[in-house]
Design a protein around this motif. Structure first.
Motif, PDB file in Angstrom:
ATOM      1  N   GLY A 133     -22.430 -11.459  13.389  1.00 48.96           N
ATOM      2  CA  GLY A 133     -23.200 -10.591  14.277  1.00 48.96           C
ATOM      3  C   GLY A 133     -22.371  -9.431  14.808  1.00 48.96           C
ATOM      4  N   THR A 134     -23.008  -8.265  14.938  1.00 49.66           N
ATOM      5  CA  THR A 134     -22.280  -7.065  15.360  1.00 49.66           C
ATOM      6  C   THR A 134     -21.865  -7.146  16.819  1.00 49.66           C
ATOM      7  OG1 THR A 134     -23.576  -5.772  13.765  1.00 49.66           O
ATOM      8  CG2 THR A 134     -22.366  -4.548  15.459  1.00 49.66           C
ATOM      9  N   GLN A 135     -22.752  -7.644  17.685  1.00 49.45           N
ATOM     10  CA  GLN A 135     -22.477  -7.654  19.118  1.00 49.45           C
ATOM     11  C   GLN A 135     -21.707  -8.897  19.556  1.00 49.45           C
ATOM     12  OE1 GLN A 135     -23.101  -5.028  20.928  1.00 49.45           O
ATOM     13  NE2 GLN A 135     -24.112  -3.966  19.232  1.00 49.45           N
ATOM     14  N   SER A 136     -22.129 -10.053  19.088  1.00 49.74           N
ATOM     15  CA  SER A 136     -21.538 -11.300  19.591  1.00 49.74           C
ATOM     16  C   SER A 136     -20.978 -12.189  18.484  1.00 49.74           C
ATOM     17  CB  SER A 136     -22.590 -12.089  20.384  1.00 49.74           C
ATOM     18  OG  SER A 136     -23.716 -12.376  19.564  1.00 49.74           O
ATOM     19  N   GLY A 137     -20.855 -11.662  17.279  1.00 45.06           N
ATOM     20  CA  GLY A 137     -20.335 -12.455  16.180  1.00 45.06           C
ATOM     21  C   GLY A 137     -18.862 -12.800  16.371  1.00 45.06           C
ATOM     22  N   MET A 138     -18.498 -13.994  15.964  1.00 42.79           N
ATOM     23  CA  MET A 138     -17.128 -14.460  16.143  1.00 42.79           C
ATOM     24  C   MET A 138     -16.121 -13.555  15.434  1.00 42.79           C
ATOM     25  SD  MET A 138     -15.653 -18.276  15.371  1.00 42.79           S
ATOM     26  CE  MET A 138     -16.165 -18.188  13.647  1.00 42.79           C
ATOM     27  N   LEU A 139     -16.445 -13.135  14.216  1.00 42.53           N
ATOM     28  CA  LEU A 139     -15.526 -12.294  13.451  1.00 42.53           C
ATOM     29  C   LEU A 139     -15.364 -10.924  14.100  1.00 42.53           C
ATOM     30  CD1 LEU A 139     -13.750 -12.123  10.955  1.00 42.53           C
ATOM     31  CD2 LEU A 139     -15.757 -11.426   9.631  1.00 42.53           C
ATOM     32  N   ASN A 140     -16.466 -10.349  14.581  1.00 38.45           N
ATOM     33  CA  ASN A 140     -16.371  -9.035  15.233  1.00 38.45           C
ATOM     34  C   ASN A 140     -15.685  -9.124  16.588  1.00 38.45           C
ATOM     35  OD1 ASN A 140     -17.321  -6.809  13.664  1.00 38.45           O
ATOM     36  ND2 ASN A 140     -19.369  -7.683  13.720  1.00 38.45           N
ATOM     37  N   ASN A 141     -15.782 -10.259  17.258  1.00 38.50           N
ATOM     38  CA  ASN A 141     -15.039 -10.426  18.509  1.00 38.50           C
ATOM     39  C   ASN A 141     -13.538 -10.355  18.258  1.00 38.50           C
ATOM     40  OD1 ASN A 141     -17.332 -10.692  20.064  1.00 38.50           O
ATOM     41  ND2 ASN A 141     -17.361 -12.928  19.964  1.00 38.50           N
ATOM     42  N   VAL A 142     -13.110 -10.952  17.144  1.00 41.34           N
ATOM     43  CA  VAL A 142     -11.691 -10.887  16.786  1.00 41.34           C
ATOM     44  C   VAL A 142     -11.304  -9.460  16.420  1.00 41.34           C
ATOM     45  CG1 VAL A 142      -9.941 -11.694  15.150  1.00 41.34           C
ATOM     46  CG2 VAL A 142     -11.668 -13.285  16.013  1.00 41.34           C
ATOM     47  N   ILE A 143     -12.158  -8.782  15.662  1.00 43.90           N
ATOM     48  CA  ILE A 143     -11.854  -7.413  15.224  1.00 43.90           C
ATOM     49  C   ILE A 143     -11.758  -6.461  16.414  1.00 43.90           C
ATOM     50  CG2 ILE A 143     -12.777  -5.436  13.928  1.00 43.90           C
ATOM     51  CD1 ILE A 143     -13.953  -7.445  11.934  1.00 43.90           C
ATOM     52  N   THR A 144     -12.726  -6.551  17.343  1.00 42.79           N
ATOM     53  CA  THR A 144     -12.701  -5.663  18.514  1.00 42.79           C
ATOM     54  C   THR A 144     -11.550  -5.996  19.464  1.00 42.79           C
ATOM     55  OG1 THR A 144     -14.325  -7.138  19.581  1.00 42.79           O
ATOM     56  CG2 THR A 144     -15.169  -5.171  18.449  1.00 42.79           C
ATOM     57  N   SER A 145     -11.155  -7.266  19.531  1.00 39.77           N
ATOM     58  CA  SER A 145     -10.027  -7.640  20.391  1.00 39.77           C
ATOM     59  C   SER A 145      -8.716  -7.057  19.879  1.00 39.77           C
ATOM     60  CB  SER A 145      -9.918  -9.159  20.496  1.00 39.77           C
ATOM     61  OG  SER A 145      -9.572  -9.728  19.237  1.00 39.77           O
ATOM     62  N   LEU A 146      -8.683  -6.736  18.574  1.00 35.04           N
ATOM     63  CA  LEU A 146      -7.488  -6.122  17.996  1.00 35.04           C
ATOM     64  C   LEU A 146      -7.521  -4.611  18.101  1.00 35.04           C
ATOM     65  CD1 LEU A 146      -7.167  -8.310  14.744  1.00 35.04           C
ATOM     66  CD2 LEU A 146      -5.811  -8.483  16.846  1.00 35.04           C
ATOM     67  N   GLY A 147      -8.579  -4.075  18.719  1.00 37.20           N
ATOM     68  CA  GLY A 147      -8.661  -2.633  18.952  1.00 37.20           C
ATOM     69  C   GLY A 147      -9.435  -1.855  17.908  1.00 37.20           C
ATOM     70  N   PHE A 148     -10.084  -2.544  16.987  1.00 34.81           N
ATOM     71  CA  PHE A 148     -10.860  -1.871  15.934  1.00 34.81           C
ATOM     72  C   PHE A 148     -12.342  -1.882  16.283  1.00 34.81           C
ATOM     73  CE2 PHE A 148      -7.104  -3.672  13.850  1.00 34.81           C
ATOM     74  CZ  PHE A 148      -6.575  -2.537  13.240  1.00 34.81           C
ATOM     75  N   ASP A 149     -13.093  -1.011  15.628  1.00 31.52           N
ATOM     76  CA  ASP A 149     -14.541  -0.966  15.834  1.00 31.52           C
ATOM     77  C   ASP A 149     -15.212  -2.156  15.151  1.00 31.52           C
ATOM     78  OD1 ASP A 149     -14.317   1.414  17.216  1.00 31.52           O
ATOM     79  OD2 ASP A 149     -14.543   2.646  15.416  1.00 31.52           O
ATOM     80  N   ALA A 150     -16.325  -2.598  15.736  1.00 29.14           N
ATOM     81  CA  ALA A 150     -17.082  -3.710  15.151  1.00 29.14           C
ATOM     82  C   ALA A 150     -17.645  -3.307  13.792  1.00 29.14           C
ATOM     83  CB  ALA A 150     -18.212  -4.130  16.091  1.00 29.14           C
TER      84      ALA A 150
END
Length: 300
Positions: A133-150
């Motif tokens: 998921g773009t907003q709450s997906g587990m993988l995107n949470n990791v990506i955004t926490s590293l400073g990258f866009d979802a």
């Protein structure tokens, strides 16, 4: 020995065929009577026999629909990409499992790989939205926490296509290894031992012994997969797809669902189903013919 005496002698074998024959007669050949709906203006209250005969008018209407060609394109595209990506995966996994020498680890790996096959596509769809998921997906949470866009795995059509194929491999690859592993168990281990004595490494043994031995199995499964090129399951594209990626996720099965069940145009839905069956038969016969020709040439 004439046919009657042969049947009497081996009647137990023929008795075993009774249930499979009944199954195909009742659930496969019996429903074929409903194909004539494609040539009638089907009405629920009048029934199949009482509905007006319209010939090929429904075929002309379907073939004039723009959505039909879009869903046909998507069906062929998704199945072709699945054939390229998902078809080799069980073969590679089966060879790797066969090469494992630790029995308990091989059995554990097989069990883990088989599990996704038994999970409903509805549950897999829920897992996909939780992970991608773009907003709450587990993988995107990791990506955004590293400073990258979802990453829009499920809302951008190109990312969705990659996600769709990856989920398909995860769900089917393990179960698909069963046929290859069954074929591999029949191989003579002395061939591998002799090749090893001659200095052949593991990759050379796989290339020269394992793969040639699996050729008949690979060809048979390839023919079956090509025969399914025009047909596609309803669950996977419907559950993983959404309106933002309908340009790719809308396939013939979802088209039949919209036209047949949601709109109540059962004649048009039957036309599409008959079209899939006929083209699928042509694909199976064509691929079988080509494979036999190639086999004859290889023998010569």
């Amino acid at each position: 020995m004439n046919a009657t005496r042969y049947i009497r002698r081996y009647w137990q074998l023929y008795a075993l065929l009774v249930l499979p024959v009944l199954y195909f007669a009742i659930f496969k050949y019996g429903p074929m009577y409903g194909v004539i709906i494609a040539f009638k203006d089907f009405n629920f209250f009048q029934g199949i026999n009482g509905s007006e005969w319209i010939g090929f008018d429904a075929f002309r209407e379907v073939f004039a629909m723009r959505d039909f060609y879009k869903t046909l394109r998507n069906t062929l595209m998704l199945n072709l990409l699945d054939l390229i990506v998902s078809f080799p995966a069980p073969l590679f996994i089966a060879i790797m499992l066969y090469e494992l020498r630790t029995a308990w680890f091989r059995k554990l790996s097989q069990t883990i790989l088989y599990i996704p096959h038994f999970i409903s596509w509805v549950i897999i769809g829920g897992i996909a939205y939780q992970v991608f998921g773009t907003q709450s997906g587990m993988l995107n949470n990791v990506i955004t926490s590293l400073g990258f866009d979802a990453v829009p795995f499920l809302t951008d059509k190109n990312y969705w296509l990659v996600t769709y194929l990856a989920i398909g491999v995860w769900q089917s690859a393990g179960w698909g290894t069963i046929i290859y592993l069954a074929a591999l168990t029949g191989l003579n281990r002395e061939l591998f031992e002799a090749a090893e004595v001659d200095g052949a490494g593991r990759m050379r043994r796989i290339w020269s012994i394992t793969l040639p031995s699996l050729k008949p199995t690979i060809v048979t499964l390839l023919i079956i997969n090509i025969g399914h090129m025009i047909s596609i399951g309803f669950d996977r594209p419907y559950v993983i797809g959404n309106t933002t990626v309908r340009e790719y996720s809308d396939v013939l099965s979802t088209f039949v669902y919209r036209v047949g069940l949601e709109s109540g145009q059962y004649t048009l839905a039957t036309v599409v189903g008959l079209f899939q069956a006929v083209v699928g038969l042509v694909f199976v016969l064509g691929s079988n013919y080509v494979s036999k020709k190639l086999a004859d040439q290889s023998i010569l």
